[in-house]
Structures are given as structure tokens and as C-alpha cells.
Design a protein around this motif. Sequence first.
Motif, mmCIF file in Angstrom:
data_model
loop_
_atom_site.group_PDB
_atom_site.id
_atom_site.type_symbol
_atom_site.label_atom_id
_atom_site.label_comp_id
_atom_site.label_asym_id
_atom_site.label_seq_id
_atom_site.Cartn_x
_atom_site.Cartn_y
_atom_site.Cartn_z
ATOM 1 N N VAL A 187 1.328 1.768 -36.704
ATOM 2 C CA VAL A 187 1.475 2.646 -37.866
ATOM 3 C C VAL A 187 1.496 1.836 -39.163
ATOM 4 O O VAL A 187 0.836 2.195 -40.149
ATOM 5 C CB VAL A 187 2.763 3.492 -37.742
ATOM 6 N N ALA A 188 2.234 0.721 -39.164
ATOM 7 C CA ALA A 188 2.383 -0.074 -40.389
ATOM 8 C C ALA A 188 1.037 -0.580 -40.904
ATOM 9 O O ALA A 188 0.768 -0.541 -42.115
ATOM 10 C CB ALA A 188 3.323 -1.249 -40.128
ATOM 11 N N PHE A 189 0.156 -1.017 -39.988
ATOM 12 C CA PHE A 189 -1.120 -1.578 -40.431
ATOM 13 C C PHE A 189 -2.213 -0.519 -40.603
ATOM 14 O O PHE A 189 -3.355 -0.864 -40.936
ATOM 15 C CB PHE A 189 -1.566 -2.679 -39.465
ATOM 16 N N SER A 190 -1.860 0.727 -40.394
ATOM 17 C CA SER A 190 -2.793 1.809 -40.722
ATOM 18 C C SER A 190 -2.647 2.243 -42.179
ATOM 19 O O SER A 190 -3.550 2.870 -42.748
ATOM 20 C CB SER A 190 -2.548 3.013 -39.806
ATOM 21 N N VAL A 191 -1.520 1.893 -42.798
ATOM 22 C CA VAL A 191 -1.236 2.336 -44.167
ATOM 23 C C VAL A 191 -2.280 1.847 -45.174
ATOM 24 O O VAL A 191 -2.772 2.639 -45.993
ATOM 25 C CB VAL A 191 0.188 1.917 -44.593
ATOM 26 N N PRO A 192 -2.675 0.559 -45.178
ATOM 27 C CA PRO A 192 -3.685 0.119 -46.170
ATOM 28 C C PRO A 192 -5.000 0.872 -46.053
ATOM 29 O O PRO A 192 -5.604 1.227 -47.073
ATOM 30 C CB PRO A 192 -3.857 -1.371 -45.849
ATOM 31 N N LEU A 193 -5.460 1.124 -44.837
ATOM 32 C CA LEU A 193 -6.703 1.871 -44.647
ATOM 33 C C LEU A 193 -6.580 3.283 -45.208
ATOM 34 O O LEU A 193 -7.451 3.754 -45.943
ATOM 35 C CB LEU A 193 -7.046 1.931 -43.154
ATOM 36 N N ILE A 194 -5.482 3.944 -44.882
ATOM 37 C CA ILE A 194 -5.255 5.318 -45.354
ATOM 38 C C ILE A 194 -5.134 5.369 -46.867
ATOM 39 O O ILE A 194 -5.618 6.292 -47.520
ATOM 40 C CB ILE A 194 -4.004 5.907 -44.667
ATOM 41 N N ARG A 195 -4.518 4.345 -47.443
ATOM 42 C CA ARG A 195 -4.263 4.323 -48.893
ATOM 43 C C ARG A 195 -5.495 3.916 -49.702
ATOM 44 O O ARG A 195 -5.758 4.500 -50.763
ATOM 45 C CB ARG A 195 -3.114 3.353 -49.165
ATOM 46 N N ASP A 196 -6.253 2.935 -49.226
ATOM 47 C CA ASP A 196 -7.263 2.298 -50.071
ATOM 48 C C ASP A 196 -8.712 2.676 -49.791
ATOM 49 O O ASP A 196 -9.565 2.512 -50.665
ATOM 50 C CB ASP A 196 -7.144 0.769 -49.960
#
Length: 408
Positions: A187-196
Motif C-alpha cells: 500500500v505504501a509504495f502505491s501512493v506515489p503512482l496514485i498521486r503523481d
Amino acid sequence: MAGKKMTKQERSWVLYDVGNSAFVMLSTALIPVYFSSLAEPGSSVVVAWGYAETVASLLLALLMPFLGSLADLKGNKKKFLIGFIGTGAVACAALGIPQTALLFLIIYVVSSVMLNGSMVFYDAFLVDATTEDRYDEVSSSGYAWGYIGSCIPFILCLAVVLGGGVIGIDMAMGMKIAFAITALWWVAFSVPLIRDVHQTHFKPREKHLFASTFKGLWRTLKNIAHDKRLLMFMIAFFFYIDGVHTIIKMSTSYGTDLGIDSTQLVLALLVTQFVAFPSAIAYGHLSKRFGTKKMLLIAVFAYLCITLFAAFFLKSALEFWILAICVGLFQGGIQALSRSEFGKLIPKDNANEYYGFFDIFGKYAAVMGTFLVSVFTQITGNASIGVLSIAALFVVGFVLLWRMPEEA
């Protein structure tokens, strides 16, 4: 990576490979070993695990073209990605709950479908995250950093599972903690993809959503059938990726059936990750010099040799270590260049829809591979015969890829 510096969108896209690879690593190395502790005494881990992987692959292959077509509509790609990641992470964390093999396999199938479903949307985001001339390098970087990044949570998982006894944690509790660590990392490393990374290629919305979706799928099928180069590549991919996925999914259970110590199996697979890191990056650069097709042919031939080695010579932990290193040299390259080559051949506005069909070819191949291994192992009572059965698929994949027309 060498050459042009990666953009923020490219880095964020690459980081999702770091996140999801943690679960891939866990499911390749520790989960089959843990499952064997839940299985009935005397039952074949290879057979049960093979059938579970077959069911997961079949479900995914049936769902993804339709969901991929819906995801091509403006704003949908990221919604589907978030839904699959969230559901998959919850299922991953829940794997520590079951006390029986059957319930464990059911939850595992759910988590596997969600993980691999998210990968379809992630792959399709490649066309939004970068430009076509950088597909090979960025795709290879994703696999490379995924391999090395997955080692961090995996080493933590190994510490609590294999070394937990020092502080009073048994294997069952250690695995519960490992599943939680992996889910949080994912979940933590999915955040940059979802955000950027945002969907810049999409289809316009139509009035009759489901009817237009099915019409779009039929239109895409016809387009694939009439594009000889794309069709030849997809059929070749169907055969050679079968063996790749089967080796990834079945290696630990195969080693377990041969009586190789579980610690040796896990450590050897960890070495695979470290070898795969520079190899995947190297493949991305070599493809610019020698061409993507030529590098794929080299990788397919190497996998054929690896399969023959596993069938005829794999008897001890030493041979398993040799096999793991050889797999690491080619695993990232063959997957990354297949993903990027496909992206070059398809229309960008329908990327999810096309990658859905790409996934059918990959996942139905995985159905065939794991099914072949399980059936031949069950019939002959010899896991080596099961492994040998997939060698022919590498031969067919190599010939079809070699005969694929060059770019006009």
C-alpha cells in the motif's frame, strides 16, 4: 538509470513495482512453504499449489479484458487500480487467519487475482507515465527496482519467521506478521503512482456503457487479428511467458517436493532478486543497441536451457542455487521487454483494453503451465516430468517470436 534522468511520473510509476513485488516475492518463497505446513500429511504441495494458481489465473484472464475496457474511459483507470490494491492488501493481511489448507488457498486466490489485476492497470499506466522511446528503459527499471526493493520487507519477514523463536514467536505468528508487513509495504509504495501519474490517454464515454464496452472488445479483437505483427507477438508471448510464470510460481513447491531444505530454497530465491536487479537494467540498455526482439529471443532460449536443467539436474540445494542465479539473469529482462514491446504495438487510448487481452495471453498461459506441471506430476508421480512438460512451450514461443515480422 543511465542517460536521461527519470521524471517524477516515471519514478512514481517505477515505485509501484517496488510495492507489489514484496507480495510476489512472499508468494514465491515463503507462502508455499507455509502452505505445506497446513496441508494434509502425504499430499503433494506441487499438485495443490498448481491447481490454486490455475484457478487464480483463469479468473483473472476472464475478468481483465472487460474491466480493462471500462478502465480506458476517462478517470476510471486509477479508480480500478485503487480498488484492486485495497482489496488485495486486505486479503494479503488476512492470509494469517486460516488454520486449514482449503480456506488459506481461497484467500490466496483472492489476493493473487487482486495483485495481478492491479498489474494490468499498472502496466497500462506506462503509456501515461513516459514516452514511447523510453518504454524499454522505464519498464526495465520498474522490474529492476521491484526486485531489489522487495528484498527489504522480505528480509524483515524472514527475520520474524525464521528467527522469531529467539524472542518467542513461532512460525504461525511469524507468518501473520509477515503478511501484515507485506500488505503495508504494498500500500505504501502505491501512493506515489496514485498521486503523481494521471490518465492522459483514454476513450470518450459513450451513452450505453456496457453495450459499447462489449462492442469495443470485439473491435479490439478484430484489430489484433488483422495486425499480423501484433498477433504473432501475442501468440509467441502466450507460449514463452507460460514457462516463465510457471517457474516463478512453482519453483519453491518443486524444491519442497524434492526434499530441499526450506531455508535453502528461500535464501536462493533472495539471491535471484539481487541478480535480477542489474540484469533487468542491463536488458533495458541492451535493447537499444541490439533491438527488443533479439534480446527477447536470447531470454527465451535461456529459459529453455533453465527448464531442461531443472528437469534433468536439479536434485540438491546446490543445483537450486545455480538455477536461481540463472533465472535472475533473464527474468526481469523477458518480462520488462515483453511489457514495453507490447506498449509500442498498441493504440495508447485503448491501453487498458489491449493490456487486458495481453493479460489473457499471459494468464491463460499460466493456467496451462501450472496445470501441465500438476497433471504430469500427479500421473507419473515424478515432479521432474511435470517440469519437463513446459520445455516445448519455450521452443514454440522462440520459433513464433523469431518469425514475427519486423517493423514496417
